[in-house]
Design a protein around this motif. Sequence first.
Motif, mmCIF file in Angstrom:
data_model
loop_
_atom_site.group_PDB
_atom_site.id
_atom_site.type_symbol
_atom_site.label_atom_id
_atom_site.label_comp_id
_atom_site.label_asym_id
_atom_site.label_seq_id
_atom_site.Cartn_x
_atom_site.Cartn_y
_atom_site.Cartn_z
ATOM 1 N N UNK A 279 0.820 -1.218 0.000
ATOM 2 C CA UNK A 279 0.000 0.000 0.000
ATOM 3 C C UNK A 279 0.856 1.271 0.000
ATOM 4 N N UNK A 280 1.880 1.402 0.887
ATOM 5 C CA UNK A 280 2.723 2.598 0.824
ATOM 6 C C UNK A 280 3.472 2.739 -0.494
ATOM 7 N N UNK A 281 3.619 1.630 -1.234
ATOM 8 C CA UNK A 281 4.234 1.665 -2.564
ATOM 9 C C UNK A 281 3.225 2.037 -3.640
ATOM 10 N N UNK A 282 2.018 1.466 -3.567
ATOM 11 C CA UNK A 282 1.013 1.660 -4.615
ATOM 12 C C UNK A 282 0.354 3.038 -4.562
ATOM 13 N N UNK A 283 -0.020 3.483 -3.353
ATOM 14 C CA UNK A 283 -0.769 4.737 -3.251
ATOM 15 C C UNK A 283 0.004 5.953 -3.774
ATOM 16 N N UNK A 284 1.243 6.219 -3.297
ATOM 17 C CA UNK A 284 1.975 7.367 -3.844
ATOM 18 C C UNK A 284 2.217 7.251 -5.342
ATOM 19 N N UNK A 408 2.972 -6.753 -5.268
ATOM 20 C CA UNK A 408 2.205 -5.607 -5.759
ATOM 21 C C UNK A 408 2.757 -5.108 -7.088
ATOM 22 N N UNK A 409 4.094 -5.051 -7.192
ATOM 23 C CA UNK A 409 4.719 -4.579 -8.424
ATOM 24 C C UNK A 409 4.449 -5.534 -9.584
ATOM 25 N N UNK A 410 4.533 -6.839 -9.297
ATOM 26 C CA UNK A 410 4.267 -7.842 -10.349
ATOM 27 C C UNK A 410 2.815 -7.766 -10.805
ATOM 28 N N UNK A 428 -4.283 -0.236 -11.362
ATOM 29 C CA UNK A 428 -4.132 -0.035 -9.927
ATOM 30 C C UNK A 428 -5.311 -0.644 -9.170
ATOM 31 N N UNK A 429 -6.511 -0.466 -9.694
ATOM 32 C CA UNK A 429 -7.708 -1.007 -9.037
ATOM 33 C C UNK A 429 -7.641 -2.524 -8.925
ATOM 34 N N UNK A 430 -7.251 -3.180 -10.009
ATOM 35 C CA UNK A 430 -7.139 -4.639 -9.998
ATOM 36 C C UNK A 430 -6.047 -5.099 -9.019
ATOM 37 N N UNK A 433 -7.382 -5.044 -5.488
ATOM 38 C CA UNK A 433 -8.266 -6.187 -5.292
ATOM 39 C C UNK A 433 -7.460 -7.470 -5.091
ATOM 40 N N UNK A 434 -6.384 -7.616 -5.847
ATOM 41 C CA UNK A 434 -5.517 -8.791 -5.697
ATOM 42 C C UNK A 434 -4.897 -8.838 -4.309
ATOM 43 N N UNK A 435 -4.421 -7.684 -3.829
ATOM 44 C CA UNK A 435 -3.808 -7.614 -2.491
ATOM 45 C C UNK A 435 -4.814 -7.977 -1.402
ATOM 46 N N UNK A 436 -6.067 -7.625 -1.612
ATOM 47 C CA UNK A 436 -7.093 -7.897 -0.592
ATOM 48 C C UNK A 436 -7.323 -9.394 -0.390
ATOM 49 N N UNK A 437 -6.987 -10.201 -1.387
ATOM 50 C CA UNK A 437 -7.160 -11.655 -1.275
ATOM 51 C C UNK A 437 -6.312 -12.208 -0.130
#
Length: 458
Positions: A279-284, A408-410, A428-430, A433-437
Motif C-alpha cells: 500500500x505505501x508503494x502503490x498509493x503514492x 504488488x509490483x508484479x 491499480x484497481x485490480x 483487489x488482488x492484495x485484498x485476497x
Amino acid sequence: MEKAVSPRSLAWIAATAFFMQALDTTILNTALPTIATDLHQSPLQMQLAVISYALTVALFIPISGWLADKYGTLNIFRFAVTMFVLGSVSCAFSMSLEMLIFSRILQGFGGAMMMPVARLAIIRTVPKNELLPIWNLMAMAGLTGPIIGPILGGWLVTYASWHWIFLINIPIGLVGILLSSFFMPNVKNQLSKFDWQGFLLFASGLVCVTLGLDLISETFVEKWQASSVLGVGCLFLLAYYFYAKGKSEVLIPLSLFQVRTYNLGSWSNLFIRLCGSGIPFLLPLMLQVSFQYSADYAGYMVTPIAISSLISKPFIRPLLKWLGYRKLLMINSLCMAVAVGLMCLLTINTPLWAYISLLFIYGMILSIMFTSVNTLTVSELDHHNASAGSTMLSVIQQVGIGLGIAVSAIALNFYRSFVAPEMLQQAFSYTFLTSSIFGVILFFIVAKLDKSDGENLH
C-alpha cells in the motif's frame, strides 16, 4: 549492581531503533534522483545503494540473536546503533557512488542487529502481562517510519539537502545509545558453538530471496534473471530445512515452529505484509502517475495512515480484553481485506473526505493487527528459544515487506499489460483487489487460534 528493568524505557529504546530502521527503508527513495545528479550517476544505478543495504541486513540478521546471547543485549545493541550512525555519517559525506554503497553496507550491518536485539531484551525481561502496552509503544515507531520517510525525504531534499536524510539519524541514534546505557540490561544466555554450516545455508538463502524480490520490481534486469535469483534463494532455504530438521543446536531450530502461537503468528505476519506492505508503494505511485499529483503532495496524502495508527493505540488493549485475540484478529483481518479492496474505487474524482476516511480506517486496522499478532507470536516463547524466535521474527518481517512490495509490483505490471495507457487507473484497481485476497487468507490462518490464546498477555 544490576539495573532495574523499566519496561516502558525498554520500549522507547526499541522504538528509536525501529524508527531509524523503518525510516531508512523509505526516506532514501525520494532523494535518489537528487543524489544521482550530485554524484554524477544515472538514477538507475542508484538502486545499488538501496539493494546493498537490504542485502547486508539479510546477511547479518541470522547472527544477531547468537551475538546477543554471547556478548549481551546491551553491548550488541549499542554496537549496532553505533555502526548504523557511523554508516549514516559516512553516507552523508559520500563523494561517489562506491563510497555511498560501502556506507550503506555499514549501515545495514548495524541495522540488521538493532531491532532483533532490542526485541530480544523485551521478550527476556518484560513479564508477559506487561508485554502488550510495551509492544504498542514500540510498534508506533515502526508504523510511522515508512509513512514519514517519503514526506521527510522530499521535504529535506527540497528545502535543505539530501545529506540531511542521513544526518537525521545522528540525534536519534545518540538518544538510543544513551537510553540503553541507563535502562537496557545486558542479558546473556548459555549457548553452543556457532552453527557456521547453518548460517551459510540460511544467510545465503535469505540474501538471494531479498535480492530476487528487489530485482523483480526493477526495470534494469530481466524478470527471468530476478526469478532465477529468487529460486536459488528458495533452494538454499530448503537445504537449510533438511539440514536443521531434527536438530536442536542449530542457528534457527525448526522446533520453534512447534510452538503453536509462534507458528500461526509467523504465518500471520507474512500475510499481513502480503496484504498491506504494497500500500505505501502503490498509493503514492498511483497519485503521481495516474492522478498527476506532485511527489510532496502524494507523500502528504498517505499521512492519515500514520495518524490513525497512533490514535488507535490506546484502544487495542481494551479491545483484546473484550473480544480476545482470536475474535479480534478474525474481525480485523476481514476489515483489512475490505479496506484494501475498497481502494480499487479511488479515482481522481473521489472526494477528499472519503479518501482520508478510508486511509484513516486502514491505519487503525493495521495498527491493531501488528500489535496483536506480534505480541501473540512471542507470547509462548521461553528463555531457551527467545533468541532464535526474535531473530526469526525479524527475518519473516524483513522478507515479508519485500515480498509484499514485489507481489504488488508484479500484479501492477501484469494488469498494465492488459489495459490501454489511458486506463492505467484500472490496473491499480485490480492490484488493490488482488492484495485484498491475502487478507482473506489471513482470516483463515487466525481462525485456527484457540479462544484462550493470548490470555497470559492480559
